[in-house]
Motif scaffolding. Structure first.
Motif, PDB file in Angstrom:
ATOM      1  N   UNK A  69       0.826  -1.207   0.000  1.00  0.00           N
ATOM      2  CA  UNK A  69       0.000   0.000   0.000  1.00  0.00           C
ATOM      3  C   UNK A  69       0.865   1.263   0.000  1.00  0.00           C
ATOM      4  N   UNK A  70       1.994   1.232   0.704  1.00  0.00           N
ATOM      5  CA  UNK A  70       2.902   2.377   0.687  1.00  0.00           C
ATOM      6  C   UNK A  70       3.474   2.610  -0.706  1.00  0.00           C
ATOM      7  N   UNK A  71       3.836   1.534  -1.390  1.00  0.00           N
ATOM      8  CA  UNK A  71       4.367   1.687  -2.739  1.00  0.00           C
ATOM      9  C   UNK A  71       3.342   2.326  -3.667  1.00  0.00           C
ATOM     10  N   UNK A  72       2.096   1.935  -3.548  1.00  0.00           N
ATOM     11  CA  UNK A  72       1.057   2.555  -4.379  1.00  0.00           C
ATOM     12  C   UNK A  72       0.921   4.040  -4.066  1.00  0.00           C
ATOM     13  N   UNK A  73       1.026   4.406  -2.797  1.00  0.00           N
ATOM     14  CA  UNK A  73       0.960   5.821  -2.438  1.00  0.00           C
ATOM     15  C   UNK A  73       2.145   6.600  -2.994  1.00  0.00           C
ATOM     16  N   UNK A  74       3.282   5.928  -3.142  1.00  0.00           N
ATOM     17  CA  UNK A  74       4.517   6.611  -3.541  1.00  0.00           C
ATOM     18  C   UNK A  74       4.834   6.459  -5.027  1.00  0.00           C
ATOM     19  N   UNK A  75       3.885   5.945  -5.809  1.00  0.00           N
ATOM     20  CA  UNK A  75       4.132   5.721  -7.243  1.00  0.00           C
ATOM     21  C   UNK A  75       4.701   6.965  -7.931  1.00  0.00           C
ATOM     22  N   UNK A  76       4.118   8.153  -7.788  1.00  0.00           N
ATOM     23  CA  UNK A  76       4.659   9.303  -8.533  1.00  0.00           C
ATOM     24  C   UNK A  76       6.117   9.612  -8.198  1.00  0.00           C
ATOM     25  N   UNK A  77       6.462   9.564  -6.917  1.00  0.00           N
ATOM     26  CA  UNK A  77       7.834   9.896  -6.527  1.00  0.00           C
ATOM     27  C   UNK A  77       8.829   8.831  -6.993  1.00  0.00           C
ATOM     28  N   UNK A  78       8.481   7.557  -6.804  1.00  0.00           N
ATOM     29  CA  UNK A  78       9.403   6.489  -7.194  1.00  0.00           C
ATOM     30  C   UNK A  78       9.566   6.446  -8.701  1.00  0.00           C
ATOM     31  N   UNK A  79       8.480   6.704  -9.447  1.00  0.00           N
ATOM     32  CA  UNK A  79       8.558   6.668 -10.916  1.00  0.00           C
ATOM     33  C   UNK A  79       9.539   7.699 -11.447  1.00  0.00           C
ATOM     34  N   UNK A  80       9.613   8.865 -10.817  1.00  0.00           N
ATOM     35  CA  UNK A  80      10.569   9.882 -11.253  1.00  0.00           C
ATOM     36  C   UNK A  80      12.000   9.381 -11.089  1.00  0.00           C
ATOM     37  N   UNK A  81      12.277   8.751  -9.944  1.00  0.00           N
ATOM     38  CA  UNK A  81      13.615   8.193  -9.715  1.00  0.00           C
ATOM     39  C   UNK A  81      13.915   7.112 -10.742  1.00  0.00           C
ATOM     40  N   UNK A  82      12.954   6.219 -10.956  1.00  0.00           N
ATOM     41  CA  UNK A  82      13.150   5.111 -11.895  1.00  0.00           C
ATOM     42  C   UNK A  82      13.426   5.637 -13.297  1.00  0.00           C
ATOM     43  N   UNK A  83      12.624   6.588 -13.754  1.00  0.00           N
ATOM     44  CA  UNK A  83      12.806   7.135 -15.093  1.00  0.00           C
ATOM     45  C   UNK A  83      14.152   7.831 -15.232  1.00  0.00           C
TER      46      UNK A  83
END
Length: 461
Positions: A69-83
């Motif tokens: 559930x935390x990962x789903x909440x943090x999708x926008x922030x983590x996606x920026x790092x991943x990209x």
């Protein structure tokens, strides 16, 4: 690095640069673990395992559910790092983080279902089989999916009572750190989840050479897989190896014009996703001879104007260019490295490829689409199976009998019929031949991260 519940730098201060593959600029520096750091990680994993193996499965499940559930909440922030560190577009990065969350949520359910079985036996005796966690795990992951690959290893290890040292690819290590942070924020015990960054050969030798590590899992290349097998020979640690593939697609002539168009849509989307840097990417497209020209036209129409992200590094870009240059093929689209910064290579469609060309033998792992004709089912299967890999394979047909015959004849660990999306938390992921052995994902992960222990008891002597 994350060791024993603490984020820390390398003990000797050394670092490794992380580049943005779209700009070739340094976007971060991560620790280059020393031998002392690796020994600390091993000690932490040993102590974490001692606690976690005795933690109730329901409590492990709660941790994984919260992490998902935390990962789903943090999708926008983590996606920026991943990209930023891997290069895929934001939409693809967000989808990958959501898929990673699915692994945590799914294995939260599996944590309480690590069933054994009772065995029939004589009166006065009891006999059963129970599943016990295999022990501390060393997990090595590739750079092409820096969130979902660590998640596919981390989630089942935690679910079934193991500790783990995650060793992400040095090209894209910070995304794995976000998964580790979600795990610790969800209450996993110190030492259960650890993350190391450093020189890959030295890291693997130090970890696998330790008597702490009880299990090795790798998603990577065949040469690296062979290296880890050799390193594990002394202590005989079990391995799960996913080593890539060269997936064939068989497209049959029973498709209508609309169905052929939808097949072309699907193949183009799947082939050029993540710049073709997908181990189950359709990388050899075989169309029945009577429709091959129509398929080529449909593919070129869809590739025209298609924009994709960069390749992961200069080595990958140069390897892709070499495969095109040595193919002897007719290049219909792409085939020329663009000017400017970044490790970009355009979507490239090849036909009339020279027999024996490397692009038909070696995994391209880039935006190259070879299209070749085949005559009948027997010919198609012969060409499809004519490589030493067997990870994924695909079939497009409207004929159920033909589909069944093609599935029966393909040498692959995963097969899609009129479907190219194969990976999910509930499905086992892995291949045959040089694509490796063992499975992760699905209930098969229980075998990867536990050992079967047989117990027999009798009344007091």
């Amino acid at each position: 690095m994350f060791i024993g519940g603490v984020w820390r730098e390398a003990s000797d201060g050394r670092t490794i640069d992380v580049l943005n593959p779209a700009t070739e600029q340094v976007v971060a520096q991560v620790p280059n673990a020393s031998d002392a750091d690796l020994d600390d990680a091993l000690a932490a994993a040993a102590s974490g395992f001692a606690v976690w193996r005795r933690t109730a499965p329901a409590d492990r499940a709660d941790v994984l559910d919260r992490a998902g559930r935390l990962l789903l909440e943090r999708v926008p922030q983590i996606a920026v790092i991943l990209s930023e560190e891997q290069g895929k577009p934001i939409a693809e990065a967000e989808a990958e983080v959501r898929q990673s969350a699915e692994y945590f949520s799914w294995f939260a359910g599996e944590a309480v279902r690590s069933y054994g079985r009772l065995l029939p036996t004589a009166p006065g005796r009891r006999s059963w089989v129970e599943r016990r966690p295999v022990g501390p795990v060393a997990a090595f992951t590739a750079w092409n999916f820096p969130a979902s690959l660590p998640a596919r290893k981390l989630a089942p290890a935690v679910a079934f009572g193991c500790s783990i040292i995650v060793c992400p690819a040095i090209e894209a290590p910070r995304t794995a750190g976000a998964l580790v942070q979600a795990s610790t924020d969800s209450g996993v015990a110190d030492g259960v989840v650890n993350l190391i960054t450093g020189d890959p050969p030295r890291v693997s030798e130090r970890l696998i050479g330790s008597d702490v590590i009880a299990k090795i899992t790798l998603t990577g290349s065949v040469p690296i897989g062979r290296t880890l097998v050799r390193l594990s020979a002394e202590r005989l640690q079990p391995l799960t190896l996913e080593l890539g593939g060269h997936a064939p697609v068989l497209i049959f002539d029973d498709l209508s014009a609309d169905q052929l168009g939808r097949a072309a849509d699907a193949v183009v989307r799947a082939k050029f996703r993540n710049g073709g840097q997908v181990c189950i990417s359709p990388s050899r497209i075989f169309a029945q001879r009577s429709i091959v020209d129509n398929l080529i036209a449909g593919v070129l129409e869809r590739v025209d104007g298609l924009e994709i992200g960069p390749l992961a590094n200069a080595r990958r870009r140069d390897a892709v260019a070499a495969l095109v240059e040595t193919s002897g093929a007719k290049v219909h689209s792409g085939g020329v490295r663009p000017d400017g910064p970044g490790f970009f290579y355009p979507p490239t469609v090849l036909t009339d490829i020279s027999p024996g060309a490397a692009v038909l033998r070696d995994e391209p792992f880039g935006p190259i689409m070879p299209i070749l004709p085949f005559d009948d089912l027997e010919d198609g299967l012969a060409q499809a199976n004519a490589v030493p890999y067997g990870l994924a394979a695909y079939v497009f047909t409207a004929d159920l009998q033909r589909a069944d015959a093609a599935v029966a004849g393909l040498d692959a660990g995963m097969i899609g019929v009129n479907e190219l999306a194969l990976a999910s938390a509930a499905s086992p992921f892995g291949g045959v031949k040089l694509s490796g052995y063992g499975r992760e994902g699905g209930t098969e992960s229980l075998e990867a991260y536990t050992v079967a222990t047989a117990v027999t008891t009798r009344g007091a002597p």
